[in-house]
Design a protein around this motif. Structure first.
Motif, PDB file in Angstrom:
ATOM      1  N   HIS A 153    -108.057 -19.557  22.198  1.00  0.00           N
ATOM      2  CA  HIS A 153    -107.517 -18.699  21.562  1.00  0.00           C
ATOM      3  C   HIS A 153    -105.984 -19.249  21.215  1.00  0.00           C
ATOM      4  CE1 HIS A 153    -104.948 -14.889  20.649  1.00  0.00           C
ATOM      5  NE2 HIS A 153    -105.686 -15.110  19.381  1.00  0.00           N
ATOM      6  N   PHE A 154    -105.378 -19.212  20.118  1.00  0.00           N
ATOM      7  CA  PHE A 154    -104.118 -19.516  19.880  1.00  0.00           C
ATOM      8  C   PHE A 154    -103.439 -18.369  19.177  1.00  0.00           C
ATOM      9  CE2 PHE A 154    -106.667 -23.465  20.106  1.00  0.00           C
ATOM     10  CZ  PHE A 154    -105.856 -24.435  20.703  1.00  0.00           C
ATOM     11  N   ASP A 155    -102.286 -18.087  19.816  1.00  0.00           N
ATOM     12  CA  ASP A 155    -101.275 -16.901  19.172  1.00  0.00           C
ATOM     13  C   ASP A 155    -100.734 -17.010  17.903  1.00  0.00           C
ATOM     14  OD1 ASP A 155     -99.145 -17.890  20.408  1.00  0.00           O
ATOM     15  OD2 ASP A 155     -98.906 -16.292  21.874  1.00  0.00           O
ATOM     16  N   ALA A 156     -99.885 -16.298  17.667  1.00  0.00           N
ATOM     17  CA  ALA A 156     -98.866 -16.378  16.284  1.00  0.00           C
ATOM     18  C   ALA A 156     -97.865 -17.634  16.692  1.00  0.00           C
ATOM     19  CB  ALA A 156     -98.449 -15.408  15.886  1.00  0.00           C
ATOM     20  N   THR A 166     -98.670 -24.385  24.259  1.00  0.00           N
ATOM     21  CA  THR A 166     -99.429 -25.102  23.235  1.00  0.00           C
ATOM     22  C   THR A 166    -100.227 -25.976  23.402  1.00  0.00           C
ATOM     23  OG1 THR A 166     -97.608 -26.618  22.470  1.00  0.00           O
ATOM     24  CG2 THR A 166     -97.096 -24.390  21.783  1.00  0.00           C
ATOM     25  N   SER A 167    -101.159 -26.205  22.486  1.00  0.00           N
ATOM     26  CA  SER A 167    -101.910 -27.514  22.637  1.00  0.00           C
ATOM     27  C   SER A 167    -101.188 -28.872  22.753  1.00  0.00           C
ATOM     28  CB  SER A 167    -102.886 -27.563  21.131  1.00  0.00           C
ATOM     29  OG  SER A 167    -103.692 -28.550  21.368  1.00  0.00           O
ATOM     30  N   ASP A 168    -100.225 -28.888  21.995  1.00  0.00           N
ATOM     31  CA  ASP A 168     -99.231 -30.153  22.380  1.00  0.00           C
ATOM     32  C   ASP A 168     -98.917 -30.332  23.563  1.00  0.00           C
ATOM     33  OD1 ASP A 168     -99.636 -30.840  19.872  1.00  0.00           O
ATOM     34  OD2 ASP A 168     -97.433 -30.716  19.322  1.00  0.00           O
ATOM     35  N   GLY A 217     -98.668 -20.071  18.606  1.00  0.00           N
ATOM     36  CA  GLY A 217     -99.354 -21.520  19.039  1.00  0.00           C
ATOM     37  C   GLY A 217     -99.576 -21.688  20.298  1.00  0.00           C
ATOM     38  N   ARG A 218     -99.274 -20.538  21.404  1.00  0.00           N
ATOM     39  CA  ARG A 218     -99.535 -20.655  22.741  1.00  0.00           C
ATOM     40  C   ARG A 218    -101.021 -20.157  22.626  1.00  0.00           C
ATOM     41  NH1 ARG A 218     -94.631 -16.607  23.768  1.00  0.00           N
ATOM     42  NH2 ARG A 218     -96.288 -15.716  22.752  1.00  0.00           N
ATOM     43  N   MET A 219    -101.684 -20.850  23.802  1.00  0.00           N
ATOM     44  CA  MET A 219    -103.018 -20.725  23.986  1.00  0.00           C
ATOM     45  C   MET A 219    -103.442 -20.168  25.094  1.00  0.00           C
ATOM     46  SD  MET A 219    -104.204 -24.853  24.067  1.00  0.00           S
ATOM     47  CE  MET A 219    -105.750 -24.589  24.336  1.00  0.00           C
ATOM     48  N   THR A 260     -98.581 -33.153  15.082  1.00  0.00           N
ATOM     49  CA  THR A 260     -98.974 -31.997  16.186  1.00  0.00           C
ATOM     50  C   THR A 260    -100.285 -31.604  16.127  1.00  0.00           C
ATOM     51  OG1 THR A 260     -98.267 -29.857  16.636  1.00  0.00           O
ATOM     52  CG2 THR A 260     -98.543 -30.042  14.369  1.00  0.00           C
ATOM     53  N   THR A 261    -100.892 -31.028  17.247  1.00  0.00           N
ATOM     54  CA  THR A 261    -102.137 -30.562  17.445  1.00  0.00           C
ATOM     55  C   THR A 261    -102.443 -29.126  17.314  1.00  0.00           C
ATOM     56  OG1 THR A 261    -102.119 -30.712  19.810  1.00  0.00           O
ATOM     57  CG2 THR A 261    -102.923 -32.768  18.655  1.00  0.00           C
ATOM     58  N   ASN A 262    -101.312 -28.415  17.236  1.00  0.00           N
ATOM     59  CA  ASN A 262    -100.944 -26.837  17.596  1.00  0.00           C
ATOM     60  C   ASN A 262    -101.902 -26.301  16.501  1.00  0.00           C
ATOM     61  OD1 ASN A 262     -99.452 -27.630  19.673  1.00  0.00           O
ATOM     62  ND2 ASN A 262     -97.388 -27.109  18.839  1.00  0.00           N
ATOM     63  N   TYR A 263    -102.433 -24.896  17.015  1.00  0.00           N
ATOM     64  CA  TYR A 263    -102.954 -24.313  15.898  1.00  0.00           C
ATOM     65  C   TYR A 263    -102.293 -22.860  15.938  1.00  0.00           C
ATOM     66  CZ  TYR A 263    -107.040 -27.281  15.522  1.00  0.00           C
ATOM     67  OH  TYR A 263    -107.847 -28.261  15.097  1.00  0.00           O
ATOM     68  N   TYR A 264    -102.419 -22.015  15.086  1.00  0.00           N
ATOM     69  CA  TYR A 264    -101.863 -20.715  15.281  1.00  0.00           C
ATOM     70  C   TYR A 264    -102.752 -19.636  14.553  1.00  0.00           C
ATOM     71  CZ  TYR A 264     -97.609 -23.648  15.514  1.00  0.00           C
ATOM     72  OH  TYR A 264     -96.797 -24.678  15.808  1.00  0.00           O
ATOM     73  N   ASN A 265    -102.824 -18.678  15.412  1.00  0.00           N
ATOM     74  CA  ASN A 265    -103.573 -17.483  15.058  1.00  0.00           C
ATOM     75  C   ASN A 265    -105.099 -17.892  14.695  1.00  0.00           C
ATOM     76  OD1 ASN A 265    -101.640 -15.299  15.134  1.00  0.00           O
ATOM     77  ND2 ASN A 265    -101.025 -15.971  13.254  1.00  0.00           N
ATOM     78  N   THR A 266    -105.649 -18.677  15.561  1.00  0.00           N
ATOM     79  CA  THR A 266    -106.979 -19.612  15.600  1.00  0.00           C
ATOM     80  C   THR A 266    -107.641 -19.282  16.775  1.00  0.00           C
ATOM     81  OG1 THR A 266    -105.946 -21.140  14.202  1.00  0.00           O
ATOM     82  CG2 THR A 266    -107.822 -21.741  15.276  1.00  0.00           C
TER      83      THR A 266
END
Length: 135
Positions: A98-101, A49-51, A103-105, A3-9
């Motif tokens: 910005h990525f939320d909790a 998400t990033s993915d 993982g949505r951006m 995965t390439t997802n980030y969270y709270n980032t």
């Protein structure tokens, strides 16, 4: 699956980003990766998400049919992919991500108040986009 997802980032623009104000990636014939990412994210904040975004770019560039998505997505993420820190939006065009909790951006212009707020928010993991040139 990788995965390439980030969270709270929050991903800030690259240190060597050539613009001081965010730019809309220009259209030059066929849509570029930057065009596809920008259109998807500017119109749909916090829906993907990033993915999702990276696979959408891959699907568009390879003209995949919707019925092929599940199998192709699994195959696409079976090997590592460059994360959003390597996106032309964050490296070249002046957009922070910005990525939320969940993982949505969403993307924010470097000169915007929102960008400044996210870049100072210590509750978020702070990252820089990948530099275009070696130091």
């Amino acid at each position: 699956m990788k995965t390439t997802n980030y969270y709270n980032t929050f991903i800030e623009v690259a240190e060597d980003c050539p613009v001081k104000a965010a730019e809309v990636p220009p259209m030059r014939g066929e849509k570029t990766i930057a065009n596809i990412e920008f259109e998807l994210l500017i119109d749909n904040p916090y829906e993907f998400t990033s993915d999702d975004v990276l696979f959408h770019v891959y699907a568009a560039k390879n003209r995949l049919k919707t019925k092929e998505f599940d199998v192709e997505r699994e195959q696409f993420f079976s090997k590592g992919q460059a994360c959003f820190r390597a996106s032309p939006l964050t490296k070249r065009y002046g957009w922070g991500a910005h990525f939320d909790a969940e993982g949505r951006m969403a993307i924010y212009a470097v000169e915007s108040d929102e960008y400044q707020r996210f870049s100072k928010d210590r509750s978020l993991t702070q990252m820089k986009a990948v530099r275009s040139k070696k130091a």
